[in-house]
Scaffold this active site. Structure first.
Site, PDB file in Angstrom:
ATOM      1  N   PRO A  68       0.820  -1.216   0.000  1.00  0.00           N
ATOM      2  CA  PRO A  68       0.000   0.000   0.000  1.00  0.00           C
ATOM      3  C   PRO A  68       0.848   1.258   0.000  1.00  0.00           C
ATOM      4  O   PRO A  68       1.865   1.349   0.690  1.00  0.00           O
ATOM      5  CB  PRO A  68      -0.813  -0.134   1.289  1.00  0.00           C
ATOM      6  CG  PRO A  68      -0.946  -1.610   1.468  1.00  0.00           C
ATOM      7  CD  PRO A  68       0.372  -2.187   1.006  1.00  0.00           C
ATOM      8  N   CYS A  69       0.396   2.238  -0.789  1.00  0.00           N
ATOM      9  CA  CYS A  69       1.246   3.391  -1.068  1.00  0.00           C
ATOM     10  C   CYS A  69       0.712   4.689  -0.501  1.00  0.00           C
ATOM     11  O   CYS A  69       1.306   5.738  -0.731  1.00  0.00           O
ATOM     12  CB  CYS A  69       1.400   3.549  -2.581  1.00  0.00           C
ATOM     13  SG  CYS A  69      -0.173   3.832  -3.435  1.00  0.00           S
ATOM     14  N   GLN A  70      -0.388   4.674   0.249  1.00  0.00           N
ATOM     15  CA  GLN A  70      -1.021   5.931   0.621  1.00  0.00           C
ATOM     16  C   GLN A  70      -0.078   6.848   1.388  1.00  0.00           C
ATOM     17  O   GLN A  70      -0.129   8.062   1.268  1.00  0.00           O
ATOM     18  CB  GLN A  70      -2.278   5.673   1.455  1.00  0.00           C
ATOM     19  CG  GLN A  70      -3.430   5.127   0.643  1.00  0.00           C
ATOM     20  CD  GLN A  70      -3.434   3.607   0.635  1.00  0.00           C
ATOM     21  OE1 GLN A  70      -2.406   2.974   0.838  1.00  0.00           O
ATOM     22  NE2 GLN A  70      -4.589   3.029   0.402  1.00  0.00           N
TER      23      GLN A  70
END
Length: 367
Positions: A68-70
């Site tokens: 996940p890159c948030q």
């Protein structure tokens, strides 16, 4: 191969399309994304679970996936303490367990300048978790590989069979595909506003689906004010093309930034990045490209549909989907474009096998 943080299976779709790749494990915590993956690639190797709880790691030649890159994204808080940023360590745990010849990590472009990436590189030093692997980081632009979208992402190739460069572009800028290649010919006025009322049991749970591509060509019901705004925006334009009386106060007072919102695509240019809320024009350049000047010009005043977004991501029309409209949109926007993944898959074949590999398949959008 193993696909971690697999989502709906965009990367797997590309690798499977390239031939010779067989998924043996896919891990995804979101039920509806995992169900979509299972609907297309089978349930037997899918683990719907928190990755931290998965301990049975099979051997594999290749691991792919995008933690996940948030926390890294320009759209997020960029908080280095965001727990989602620590999930890349779980990726390394699988590398240690499966000992693949090669692994591929995908993330947003800012990942390469993040403290987390610096820690990742440190693990490739002698004695680190990635001791013996050579890392090749860089940015790939999806349009350079036949995808009708200017989607730029960071990729890291890790190899213990010798250094592997990033793949070279297959499409020069003058050969980029515009949105016309995948949108032209679709009905301009979708007949339905909702997904069919159907469910399917996958992974031991009943979820909305399976939906065919045609089911995703969904209309919305914009307000009269929204329609007036849409009509005022030409191809390539955006909120700065709106007259003052159509501007909300927040845009009237903010004279700079957010240049792509309420934007309209151009037929013969790639789209900008397809994100998870592509059905909201106020979130980006998501208006249909058809627009002719003049009071009687032919215009299609609506945002792109789920089907059009999936095509811009280069999902084949044979792909099946599970989830609500919002859940499917999230799956589409978060995916790696399968055509980009396929280019990477072809590029890696000679390094994964000692036998000669065929030349990359021709671009299916070029004909």
């Amino acid at each position: 191969m193993i696909d971690l943080f697999a989502g709906c299976g965009g990367m797997t779709a590309g690798f499977v399309a390239a031939g010779d790749y067989r998924p043996v494990l896919a891990v995804e915590w979101d039920l509806h994304a995992a169900a979509t993956y299972a609907a297309n690639f089978g349930e037997d190797h899918v683990r719907w679970a928190d990755i931290t709880t998965v301990t049975d790691i099979p051997p594999a030649d290749l691991i792919i996936g995008g933690p996940p890159c948030q926390g890294f994204s320009n759209l997020g808080s960029r908080d280095v303490d965001d727990p989602r940023n620590q999930l890349w360590k779980q990726y390394l745990r699988f590398v240690r367990g499966a000992r693949p010849k090669v692994f591929v990590i995908e993330n947003v472009d800012r990942f390469l300048s993040s403290p987390e990436f610096a820690l990742l590189r440190a693990e490739a030093r002698p004695g680190g978790l990635l001791d013996g692997y050579h890392l090749t980081p860089g940015l790939l632009l999806a349009a350079d590989f036949g995808v009708p979208q200017r989607r730029k992402r960071a990729f890291v190739i890790g190899s213990r069979v010798g250094p592997i460069p990033l793949p070279a572009p297959t499409h020069s800028r003058d050969r980029w595909h515009g949105v016309r290649t995948v949108l032209e010919g679709l009905p301009e006025h979708p007949a339905h506003k909702t997904l069919p009322d159907s469910t399917v049991e996958i992974l031991g749970h009943r979820v909305p689906g399976r939906f065919k591509s045609a089911d995703l060509h969904l209309a919305r019901t914009p307000t009269a004010l929204s329609l007036e705004r849409y009509r005022a925006i030409p191809p390539g334009g955006g909120r700065f093309d709106l007259p003052d009386h159509l501007l909300p106060r927040c845009w009237r007072e903010k004279k700079t930034g957010t240049t792509d919102v309420m934007g309209r695509m151009r037929w013969d240019e790639p789209s900008l990045t397809i994100r998870t809320e592509f059905y909201k024009p106020e979130k980006g350049q998501y208006l249909h490209p058809q627009w002719e000047p003049g009071p009687h010009g032919h215009r299609v005043d609506r945002p792109i549909t789920h089907l059009e977004a999936a095509r811009l991501q280069t999902f084949p029309d044979t792909f099946e989907w599970c989830g609500t409209k919002i859940q499917v949109a999230k799956q589409i926007g978060n995916a790696v474009p399968p055509m980009l993944a396929e280019a990477i898959a072809h590029h890696l074949k000679p390094y994964l096998s000692a036998t000669p590999t065929p030349a990359p398949a021709p671009c299916r959008l070029c004909g």
